[in-house]
Design an enzyme around this catalytic site. Structure first.
Site: not given
Length: 305
Positions: A151, A175, A245, A248, A274, A283
């Site tokens: 990110r 995160k 983004h 990414r 994730h 994806y």
């Protein structure tokens, strides 16, 4: 208790107990401030227990009609308020949860926007031939994003101490401050060395940010976004079409599309950081050509006589 006091306690809880990153906490802070500003604008009480769901519905309506907020943004703001009131109720700061019964808008499950391999290579060609003042830095930044899928907030937070050029790895603080170790693509290592050699020694301390602006300060996400848009335009790519983004998304999409034999979804999940495999499954749209071949070879019709 005043709304602002409750917000301060909630943000402290996210930062200290939940261990959320500063960027995540800043996002919650912004959304809650937007709601508080709405109350002030309409001369409503800022006492936490005076707020009711009718006010929330009017806030949502104003965000949609006057601010032209997209459903995904509204969804985020409602989720933020729900987390806030859930915390306040649990801590006995709020008698009645005013978010109960407030529903989030339906979000279209759009396929992620990404660059084609040809478009990414076009960006790379520009970066490789750029001779501007920050060409070495920009070359490294955007190729690092395109080959790791990190990110933009993770990129600007990288310090020299997170890079291991002996093992060719980079440690990312994602995160919730969760760490993940990413391998560096072989083409990235010499770019790091070149960039490192272009900087004065005092900027190479392990605690120093890797990517700095023209003033020698840490580059922030907004500045990175601006640089990326300018770079796209100079590379002959539409700046309104792609964002950081999307780079990414490009990483994940092309990783699966170009390397099906060696990559499965769990690898992509771990690389992207994730929490759930469900998030990564978006994806799988890249396998359209494979799906088409499967349908074409579905031999259920008799050959014409």
């Amino acid at each position: 208790m005043l709304l602002q006091e409750a917000i301060d306690e909630f943000l402290l809880y996210l930062e200290i107990e939940k261990n959320y990153s500063k960027n995540t906490v800043a996002g919650y802070s912004f959304d809650l401030k937007t709601f508080e500003d709405f109350l002030v604008k309409h001369h409503r009480s800022l006492e936490l227990n005076d707020i009711h769901k009718t006010l929330v519905r009017r806030f949502i309506q104003e965000q949609i009609t006057k601010e032209n907020m997209k459903p995904r943004t509204i969804h985020r703001k409602i989720s933020c308020l729900k987390s806030f009131t859930k915390y306040c109720t649990r801590e006995n700061l709020l008698m009645n949860d005013f978010m109960v019964g407030i529903e989030t808008p339906k979000i279209d499950n759009k396929l992620p926007v990404y660059m084609s391999l040809q478009e990414l290579q076009k960006l790379f060609r520009y970066l490789e031939n750029d001779t501007g003042r920050f060409a070495i830095r920009n070359h490294l930044m955007f190729k690092l994003l395109a080959t790791t899928g990190m990110r933009r907030s993770e990129l600007v937070d990288i310090t020299w101490g997170q890079l291991d050029l002996f093992n060719n790895t980079i440690r990312i603080h994602g995160k919730g401050k969760k760490e993940r170790l990413l391998p560096l693509h072989p083409m990235i290592v010499p770019l790091i060395v070149d960039y490192k050699n272009s900087l004065p020694e005092y900027l190479l301390h392990p605690s120093q940010p890797v990517f700095i602006n023209k003033n020698g300060d840490q580059l922030n996400p907004r500045g990175l976004h601006k640089i990326f848009k300018e770079t796209l335009e100079k590379a002959g790519l539409p700046p309104k079409r792609f964002s950081l983004h999307h780079l990414r998304h490009t990483f994940a999409t092309l990783l699966i599309q170009e390397n099906k034999e060696n990559v499965d979804l769990r690898i992509v999940q771990e690389l992207l950081g994730h929490e759930s495999l469900v998030t990564t499954q978006v994806y799988t749209h890249v396998d359209f050509e494979q799906k088409k071949k499967a349908i074409d070879s579905f031999n259920i019709f008799e050959a014409p006589s």
